[in-house]
Structures are given as structure tokens and as C-alpha cells.
Design a protein around this motif. Structure first.
Motif, PDB file in Angstrom:
ATOM      1  N   PHE A  20       0.883  -1.116  -0.025  1.00 33.50           N
ATOM      2  CA  PHE A  20       0.047  -0.043  -0.059  1.00 33.50           C
ATOM      3  C   PHE A  20       0.895   1.304  -0.108  1.00 33.50           C
ATOM      4  CE2 PHE A  20      -3.574  -2.597   1.762  1.00 33.50           C
ATOM      5  CZ  PHE A  20      -4.529  -2.501   0.664  1.00 33.50           C
ATOM      6  N   VAL A  21       1.929   1.077   0.583  1.00 32.76           N
ATOM      7  CA  VAL A  21       2.787   2.428   0.674  1.00 32.76           C
ATOM      8  C   VAL A  21       3.605   2.823  -0.769  1.00 32.76           C
ATOM      9  CG1 VAL A  21       4.993   3.222   1.639  1.00 32.76           C
ATOM     10  CG2 VAL A  21       3.579   2.223   3.216  1.00 32.76           C
ATOM     11  N   VAL A  22       4.097   1.819  -1.593  1.00 31.59           N
ATOM     12  CA  VAL A  22       4.731   1.845  -2.749  1.00 31.59           C
ATOM     13  C   VAL A  22       3.468   1.791  -3.719  1.00 31.59           C
ATOM     14  CG1 VAL A  22       6.129   0.919  -4.318  1.00 31.59           C
ATOM     15  CG2 VAL A  22       6.823   1.002  -1.991  1.00 31.59           C
ATOM     16  N   LYS A  23       3.193   2.872  -4.427  1.00 35.59           N
ATOM     17  CA  LYS A  23       2.048   2.879  -5.302  1.00 35.59           C
ATOM     18  C   LYS A  23       1.850   1.698  -6.320  1.00 35.59           C
ATOM     19  CE  LYS A  23       1.058   7.941  -4.831  1.00 35.59           C
ATOM     20  NZ  LYS A  23       1.093   9.108  -5.348  1.00 35.59           N
ATOM     21  N   GLY A  24       2.994   1.450  -6.883  1.00 38.76           N
ATOM     22  CA  GLY A  24       3.155   0.591  -8.116  1.00 38.76           C
ATOM     23  C   GLY A  24       2.982  -1.038  -7.709  1.00 38.76           C
TER      24      GLY A  24
END
Length: 53
Positions: A20-24
Motif C-alpha cells: 500500500f505504501v509503494v503505489k506500483g
């Protein structure tokens, strides 16, 4: 057995948060949530089966 279950739950929760933190990496979050729930269900089923014996 319980130690392994707790470690797996922590790892799966960490993967979900990281996804969830890293968009990709939304797919990683979904995978983490699915594995977390599967591990939780399997742990509960084994606990229930062990107490019946």
C-alpha cells in the motif's frame, strides 16, 4: 507451530503495508492480505482440530 504461524502473519501484514505504501505494488498488498487471511484460517482450523482430539 505457533511461532511459525505468528511469524507468517507478521510477514504477510508487512507485505500488505509495503504494497500500500509503494503505489506500483498494489498487487503485493492484495497478495499479503490474501496470505494473511489464509494463514489465519489454517491456524484456527488446526487449533480446533487439535483441541477435539
Amino acid at each position: 507451530m505457533w511461532t511459525l504461524l505468528i511469524i507468517l502473519l507478521i510477514v504477510w501484514a508487512g507485505l500488505a503495508v509495503f504494497g500500500f505504501v509503494v503505489k506500483g505494488l498494489l498487487w503485493l498488498a492484495v497478495l499479503g492480505i490474501v496470505l494473511f487471511l489464509a494463514t489465519l484460517v489454517i491456524g484456527m482450523l488446526r487449533r480446533t482440530a487439535a483441541t477435539k482430539e
